[in-house]
Design an enzyme around this catalytic site. Structure first.
Site, short mmCIF file in Angstrom:
data_model
loop_
_atom_site.label_atom_id
_atom_site.label_comp_id
_atom_site.label_asym_id
_atom_site.label_seq_id
_atom_site.Cartn_x
_atom_site.Cartn_y
_atom_site.Cartn_z
N ASP A 189 -31.29 53.11 21.24
CA ASP A 189 -31.83 54.28 21.94
C ASP A 189 -30.90 54.76 23.05
OD1 ASP A 189 -34.23 54.88 20.65
OD2 ASP A 189 -35.29 53.25 21.68
N ARG B 296 -37.82 46.13 24.92
CA ARG B 296 -38.10 46.74 26.23
C ARG B 296 -39.57 46.58 26.63
NH1 ARG B 296 -35.52 52.48 25.40
NH2 ARG B 296 -36.65 52.89 27.34
N ARG C 70 -30.08 51.27 15.34
CA ARG C 70 -29.99 52.60 15.95
C ARG C 70 -30.44 52.49 17.40
NH1 ARG C 70 -32.70 53.93 10.89
NH2 ARG C 70 -34.61 53.99 12.09
#
Lengths: 263, 263
Positions: free
Chosen positions: B52, B199, B50
């Site tokens: 972002d 990230r 999923r």
């Protein structure tokens, strides 16, 4: 008064090309408007290459005159990057010789044309490639590209709208290679280019790649001087002006009369 | 009824991520809407990851069930590419085993994070990189990245919003290298990832690259399990889900209880 020189990068997707046009968004228009905000002067910016609508650049050269002697080079660099839209960036700004003319100082230009050769269309790279679904044969394209090397009359490879006196140009290097993901890259370095010349070369090499034109035919297409014998003008989004060469990697231009043409 | 599997590419710039949300444009929403047009069925599409908002994918895996047995695989592939926006493309469509679950079939994922390390901001690449003006030291980043290899509790490298039971993950490969133009590439392959984990790794390695964090500190940051010790969450546009690995290049998942998390 000083002459300033900019090294410019842009994503040409949203623009009607370099040159200012009534009612259209252009790179030149954006640069001149940012320069006005920065200097309060009505500045005319001149470019080494008048790129067409949708064509990109990583190494465009732009020059202009300013009376704002109190603004340092880095002030132009940072100031313009703060004022310009995200799709245009100044990579460098420096003081040039008085009256420096990027079109006259250019000894040659390097362009890259990018194909996307896959069964399905690209998403991430869509604004920077020409999607070709039929399989491209790299070896045929390489072979065909070699026939373009050297000095030829490229009449068959220029747009009807080209205003240049003649189409004699010298290609110093042409290379076809595979790039990242489904990219196929055509790199061309020449002393100057007729209007749409790289895109017509790219369209012709596409035809070679899919087997529609034989690599051996290129020499006779050049000799024919017939635009109809060459392939279609490849779409603009695959094209990028990578570099304007001003140094002794290339020989000086023999005379000043012939203008390097837009692509 | 058949289960179909799609290999998906997307430019995440314009989307609020994978997952359907009220009032937002999402990849899942676009896929389900195109599937409805094609099949007239209300189809729920499920993804391996999923992603972002703003994150891209070149190798997302999506599965769904359909009763339209008369539509062949190539019909889904071509049909969806004709219906989807240009920023989303189906690279492949194929029939999968009944009830195939991309999240359960995933043995690992490979992500790439791209930095743009130059004095001035990028134009052409702006939607796919993180612009870092301070010089990044590649060697320090490489050294630091090695400390992340293997199985660790990555508590310090996950978002507070992560809903996973624990943060124990295995990193199989991490590499930092220079890419085209001003790109620096961080490639990470792991069995699964906590929310924002790649990230946060990218943000931490940026700090290592500019000398704010010592490469030798990474081991103690992991051991601390303290999110505040790691770097910032790098911006989404630098991240791309390159590949979901389902084959024996990676070991099978030991149990089915732990869900591979979103990134």
């Amino acid at each position: 008064m000083r002459t300033l020189r900019l090294l410019l990068e842009y994503d040409g997707s949203e623009y009607a090309g370099w040159q200012v046009q009534e009612g259209a968004r252009t790179i030149q228009g954006e640069i001149e408007s940012a320069l006005f905000t920065l200097t309060q002067e009505r500045i005319r910016a001149r470019a080494a290459s008048r790129t067409d609508a949708g064509v990109h650049a990583r190494g465009q050269i732009v020059a202009f005159e300013t009376n704002r002697d109190q603004i340092p080079e880095i002030g132009f660099q940072r100031g313009l990057n703060a004022l310009l839209p995200p799709s245009i960036a100044v990579r460098q700004a420096s003081v040039a010789a008085d009256g420096y003319q990027p079109r006259r100082s250019s000894r040659g230009k390097r362009y890259r044309y990018s194909y996307w050769n896959a069964v399905e269309r690209p998403a991430i790279d869509r604004k920077f490639v020409w999607f070709v679904r039929q399989r491209l044969d790299l070896e045929s394209m390489k072979m065909a590209s070699r026939a373009l090397l050297g000095t030829h009359d490229f009449q068959a490879f220029r747009s009807a709208a080209c205003t240049s006196k003649h189409a004699i140009r010298t290609m110093y290097a042409i290379d076809v290679s595979s790039g990242e993901h489904a990219r196929i890259l055509l790199d061309v370095t020449g002393n100057a280019f007729c209007r749409n010349m790289v895109r017509i070369i790219a369209g012709t090499l596409r035809d070679v790649g899919i087997g529609k034109i034989d690599p051996g035919e290129i020499t006779s297409i050049i000799a024919s001087r017939d635009r109809k014998r060459a392939g279609m003008t490849a779409p603009p989004q695959g094209l990028c002006l990578e570099e304007v060469i001003e140094d002794d990697r290339l020989p000086p231009r023999p005379d000043k009369s012939e203008d390097p043409e837009r692509e």
